[in-house]
Write a protein that holds these residues in place. Structure first.
Motif, mmCIF file in Angstrom:
data_model
loop_
_atom_site.group_PDB
_atom_site.id
_atom_site.type_symbol
_atom_site.label_atom_id
_atom_site.label_comp_id
_atom_site.label_asym_id
_atom_site.label_seq_id
_atom_site.Cartn_x
_atom_site.Cartn_y
_atom_site.Cartn_z
ATOM 1 N N ARG A 184 0.861 -1.189 0.000
ATOM 2 C CA ARG A 184 0.000 0.000 0.000
ATOM 3 C C ARG A 184 0.897 1.239 0.000
ATOM 4 O O ARG A 184 1.580 1.506 0.993
ATOM 5 N N THR A 186 2.218 5.370 -0.458
ATOM 6 C CA THR A 186 1.849 6.752 -0.162
ATOM 7 C C THR A 186 2.008 7.539 -1.458
ATOM 8 O O THR A 186 3.041 7.434 -2.130
ATOM 9 N N ASP A 203 -9.145 0.257 -8.679
ATOM 10 C CA ASP A 203 -9.636 1.082 -7.573
ATOM 11 C C ASP A 203 -9.504 2.564 -7.919
ATOM 12 O O ASP A 203 -8.464 2.999 -8.422
ATOM 13 N N ILE A 217 -1.728 10.988 -0.009
ATOM 14 C CA ILE A 217 -2.669 9.883 0.194
ATOM 15 C C ILE A 217 -1.882 8.706 0.761
ATOM 16 O O ILE A 217 -1.103 8.068 0.050
ATOM 17 N N CYS A 219 -2.045 5.196 1.794
ATOM 18 C CA CYS A 219 -2.945 4.051 1.644
ATOM 19 C C CYS A 219 -2.772 3.019 2.751
ATOM 20 O O CYS A 219 -3.684 2.234 3.006
ATOM 21 N N ARG A 222 -4.503 4.845 5.663
ATOM 22 C CA ARG A 222 -5.830 5.258 5.211
ATOM 23 C C ARG A 222 -6.139 6.691 5.668
ATOM 24 O O ARG A 222 -7.214 6.982 6.206
ATOM 25 N N THR A 232 -9.330 13.499 4.751
ATOM 26 C CA THR A 232 -9.711 12.171 4.265
ATOM 27 C C THR A 232 -11.154 12.128 3.782
ATOM 28 O O THR A 232 -11.469 11.509 2.759
ATOM 29 N N ASP A 238 -11.790 3.999 -2.940
ATOM 30 C CA ASP A 238 -11.012 2.990 -2.231
ATOM 31 C C ASP A 238 -9.526 3.328 -2.243
ATOM 32 O O ASP A 238 -9.001 3.837 -3.237
ATOM 33 N N PHE A 239 -8.852 3.021 -1.135
ATOM 34 C CA PHE A 239 -7.404 3.179 -1.090
ATOM 35 C C PHE A 239 -6.746 2.105 -1.953
ATOM 36 O O PHE A 239 -7.308 1.037 -2.179
ATOM 37 N N PHE A 240 -5.515 2.392 -2.398
ATOM 38 C CA PHE A 240 -4.887 1.576 -3.434
ATOM 39 C C PHE A 240 -3.903 0.565 -2.869
ATOM 40 O O PHE A 240 -3.364 0.728 -1.780
ATOM 41 N N GLU A 241 -3.653 -0.437 -3.693
ATOM 42 C CA GLU A 241 -2.639 -1.435 -3.401
ATOM 43 C C GLU A 241 -1.924 -1.760 -4.708
ATOM 44 O O GLU A 241 -2.566 -2.071 -5.709
#
Length: 276
Positions: A184, A186, A203, A217, A219, A222, A232, A238-241
């Motif tokens: 995840r 940043t 996402d 951001i 991730c 969060r 936020t 959705d937060f990313f991966e």
């Protein structure tokens, strides 16, 4: 050559009079198994990858420490140094034979050391480790003077894939992630004011009329900030991966200019070690 370990920034040689040998070092963490047994149906229904990928449990490694002491006084001195070194929560662990890989570990059985050390001069320490290991170099690349083997396979321009300039409208970018486990990141966006939408693979996260520099951001935590202040709730999505290999990134910005840059920051995650 005798190998050792570095834990919490201190090498086993610095402790003195101990021999280190790996007893168990699993190359991959166990998968979290989520299944359901349904009556009148053969087998179970497996939900392990229902979150989009497999998830992993912590892993346990074992390291043998042999204490070299000519009498009980010296043995107690060695045990004192060893316990002071080991006691505490999670710390960075590195093996001499995997010099660029960081394990996040904590000892979990130090209370047994006295019995085994007095009995045969050897103690097997168990470490609970996070599922994924990290590379010692981060996404910004390798700097001049960093310690790395001359015969390594690190590609030229390593790190350049993580930063790009925005264009007004749609900007597409391909980010090749060299880790073998998901991470995840940043994401930092500089000098931007306007509507913004970011898509990483499948996402998407978006907002309207945002301003502030930088927009960050995170991730993993969060959390999203602009100019250091949390925002936020201004974003939707959705937060990313990042996944191993190619990641498709699409940024839509209605007021972008050449001064607006996007940078992905992270530590490469590995199931075991790097293959550079």
């Amino acid at each position: 050559m005798m190998y050792g370990i570095t834990f919490r920034g201190k090498h086993s040689y610095d402790i003195g009079n101990i021999i280190v040998k790996t007893k168990s070092r699993p190359p991959i963490a166990p998968v979290k198994q989520l299944d359901e047994e349904i009556p009148y149906k053969d087998g179970n229904v497996d939900y392990s990858d229902s979150g989009g990928r497999l998830f992993y449990q912590d892993k346990v490694i074992e390291i043998d420490f042999t204490f070299i002491a000519k009498d009980l006084i010296r043995l107690n001195q060695s045990i004192t140094k060893f316990v002071s070194w080991m006691a505490g929560g999670y710390g960075e662990l590195r093996f001499d034979d995997m010099p660029y890989t960081i394990w996040y570990a904590k000892p979990i059985n130090l209370n047994d050391i006295e019995h085994f050390a007095y009995k045969n001069g050897k103690f097997t320490a168990q470490f609970r480790c996070k599922p994924f290991n990290s590379w010692i170099f981060n996404s910004e690349g390798i700097r001049l003077g960093d310690a790395i083997r001359l015969d390594s396979n690190v590609p030229l321009g390593f790190g350049n894939e993580n930063k790009f300039t925005l264009s007004k409208g749609v900007t597409e970018h391909s980010l090749f992630y060299y880790g073998t486990a998901p991470v995840r990141p940043t994401i930092e966006i500089s000098q931007y004011s306007g509507d913004l939408s970011i898509t990483v693979n499948n996402d998407t996260m978006s907002t309207s009329s945002i301003s502030g520099s930088p927009i960050v951001i995170d991730c993993e935590k969060r959390i999203i900030t602009r100019g250091g202040l949390q925002c936020t709730t201004v974003f939707k999505g959705d937060f990313f991966e990042l996944q191993p290999c190619d990641n498709r990134i699409i940024v839509i910005a209605n007021k972008a200019s050449s001064s607006n840059t996007v940078e992905f920051k992270y530590k490469h995650k590995f199931l075991y070690g790097d293959d550079f």
